[in-house]
Design an enzyme around this catalytic site. Sequence first.
Site, PDB file in Angstrom:
ATOM      1  N   MET A   1      -4.266  -6.994  -6.781  1.00  0.00           N
ATOM      2  CA  MET A   1      -3.763  -8.166  -7.506  1.00  0.00           C
ATOM      3  C   MET A   1      -4.846  -9.121  -8.010  1.00  0.00           C
ATOM      4  O   MET A   1      -4.555 -10.265  -8.329  1.00  0.00           O
ATOM      5  CB  MET A   1      -2.773  -8.943  -6.622  1.00  0.00           C
ATOM      6  CG  MET A   1      -1.527  -8.154  -6.263  1.00  0.00           C
ATOM      7  SD  MET A   1      -0.606  -7.571  -7.705  1.00  0.00           S
ATOM      8  CE  MET A   1       0.130  -9.107  -8.254  1.00  0.00           C
ATOM      9  N   ARG A   2      -6.095  -8.647  -8.104  1.00  0.00           N
ATOM     10  CA  ARG A   2      -7.143  -9.508  -8.666  1.00  0.00           C
ATOM     11  C   ARG A   2      -7.531  -9.013 -10.050  1.00  0.00           C
ATOM     12  O   ARG A   2      -7.640  -7.809 -10.267  1.00  0.00           O
ATOM     13  CB  ARG A   2      -8.407  -9.490  -7.787  1.00  0.00           C
ATOM     14  CG  ARG A   2      -8.211 -10.165  -6.496  1.00  0.00           C
ATOM     15  CD  ARG A   2      -8.990 -11.405  -6.180  1.00  0.00           C
ATOM     16  NE  ARG A   2     -10.068 -11.865  -6.996  1.00  0.00           N
ATOM     17  CZ  ARG A   2     -10.175 -13.136  -7.388  1.00  0.00           C
ATOM     18  NH1 ARG A   2      -9.234 -14.000  -7.119  1.00  0.00           N
ATOM     19  NH2 ARG A   2     -11.219 -13.531  -8.065  1.00  0.00           N
TER      20      ARG A   2
ATOM     21  N   ASP B   1      -4.027  -4.001 -18.718  1.00  0.00           N
ATOM     22  CA  ASP B   1      -2.713  -3.390 -19.009  1.00  0.00           C
ATOM     23  C   ASP B   1      -2.660  -2.666 -20.361  1.00  0.00           C
ATOM     24  O   ASP B   1      -1.593  -2.270 -20.800  1.00  0.00           O
ATOM     25  CB  ASP B   1      -1.575  -4.429 -18.982  1.00  0.00           C
ATOM     26  CG  ASP B   1      -1.113  -4.765 -17.575  1.00  0.00           C
ATOM     27  OD1 ASP B   1      -1.523  -4.051 -16.640  1.00  0.00           O
ATOM     28  OD2 ASP B   1      -0.352  -5.728 -17.426  1.00  0.00           O
TER      29      ASP B   1
ATOM     30  N   LEU C   1     -10.019  -8.024 -12.792  1.00  0.00           N
ATOM     31  CA  LEU C   1     -11.367  -7.460 -12.681  1.00  0.00           C
ATOM     32  C   LEU C   1     -12.313  -8.164 -13.648  1.00  0.00           C
ATOM     33  O   LEU C   1     -11.919  -8.530 -14.757  1.00  0.00           O
ATOM     34  CB  LEU C   1     -11.328  -5.966 -13.029  1.00  0.00           C
ATOM     35  CG  LEU C   1     -10.350  -5.114 -12.217  1.00  0.00           C
ATOM     36  CD1 LEU C   1     -10.294  -3.711 -12.792  1.00  0.00           C
ATOM     37  CD2 LEU C   1     -10.744  -5.078 -10.749  1.00  0.00           C
TER      38      LEU C   1
ATOM     39  N   GLY D   1       0.776  -1.239   0.000  1.00  0.00           N
ATOM     40  CA  GLY D   1       0.000   0.000   0.000  1.00  0.00           C
ATOM     41  C   GLY D   1       0.806   1.287   0.000  1.00  0.00           C
ATOM     42  O   GLY D   1       0.313   2.336   0.415  1.00  0.00           O
TER      43      GLY D   1
ATOM     44  N   HIS E   1       1.633   0.944 -12.929  1.00  0.00           N
ATOM     45  CA  HIS E   1       2.405  -0.247 -13.305  1.00  0.00           C
ATOM     46  C   HIS E   1       3.879   0.151 -13.387  1.00  0.00           C
ATOM     47  O   HIS E   1       4.212   1.189 -13.973  1.00  0.00           O
ATOM     48  CB  HIS E   1       1.913  -0.756 -14.667  1.00  0.00           C
ATOM     49  CG  HIS E   1       2.559  -2.032 -15.084  1.00  0.00           C
ATOM     50  ND1 HIS E   1       2.198  -3.249 -14.574  1.00  0.00           N
ATOM     51  CD2 HIS E   1       3.575  -2.274 -15.960  1.00  0.00           C
ATOM     52  CE1 HIS E   1       2.953  -4.201 -15.120  1.00  0.00           C
ATOM     53  NE2 HIS E   1       3.790  -3.630 -15.961  1.00  0.00           N
TER      54      HIS E   1
ATOM     55  N   ASN F   1       1.747   3.061  -2.597  1.00  0.00           N
ATOM     56  CA  ASN F   1       1.131   4.042  -3.517  1.00  0.00           C
ATOM     57  C   ASN F   1      -0.150   4.616  -2.913  1.00  0.00           C
ATOM     58  O   ASN F   1      -0.426   5.805  -3.067  1.00  0.00           O
ATOM     59  CB  ASN F   1       0.845   3.391  -4.871  1.00  0.00           C
ATOM     60  CG  ASN F   1       2.089   3.349  -5.728  1.00  0.00           C
ATOM     61  OD1 ASN F   1       2.548   4.379  -6.206  1.00  0.00           O
ATOM     62  ND2 ASN F   1       2.664   2.174  -5.893  1.00  0.00           N
TER      63      ASN F   1
END
Length: 195
Positions: free
Chosen positions: A93-94, A148, A96, A15, A112, A17
């Site tokens: 990290m999931r 991405d 969507l 966390g 990223h 960021n």
Amino acid sequence: MTTKKRVAILISGRGSNMTALVEAARDPAYPAEIVGVFSNRADAPGLQYAWLAGIPTAVRSHKDFASREAFDAEIQSILDGWKAELVCLAGYMRILSHGFAQHWTGRMLNIHPSLLPLFKGLNPQQQALDAGVRESGCTVHWVIPDLDNGPPVLQRRVPVLPGDTADTLAARILAEEHVAYPQALAMVARGEASL
Ligand code: GRF
């Protein structure tokens, strides 16, 4: 002053960021406020910082939901409860669901640690070292259903130095992430950047 945009942050881990965004938003002149932090992991270290900062937090595990869609529908109802207008993914990290990504398209950002479109996916710092590039960096980009591949809002560059490991390069990039994300969110919140 115009109203601040209401921003929710989704995390899965450290966390840092998220912390950078929360700290930036302490400035009365900052155009966004952080109205909630969601984590899909109860042990995400970032949750404690958010909690201590007095920001509403919510945690749900995908294991308690029958499908990705059902899990994301729950997140959607949490974001609605916070009246979120923008979403920042920060080490979330999931993957969507299509519907969730579609719903937030144009209102959701991610960060990223590479100069996209280079080095998508996992371990981008190692990918950069393996490719032998002299420069890498970070990208804040719009999130669209095609992972991405959303257009960049802004990028910051760092040199790749002789002797770098994935860890030393990641640390150099991370320092720039903490500058880039608050800048990019401010641009979006002010309407200076749009999809
Ligand atoms: C960052 O490197 C970010 O670019 C990537 O995941 C990492 C999250 O770090 N998406 P933190 O949880 O914000 O410290």
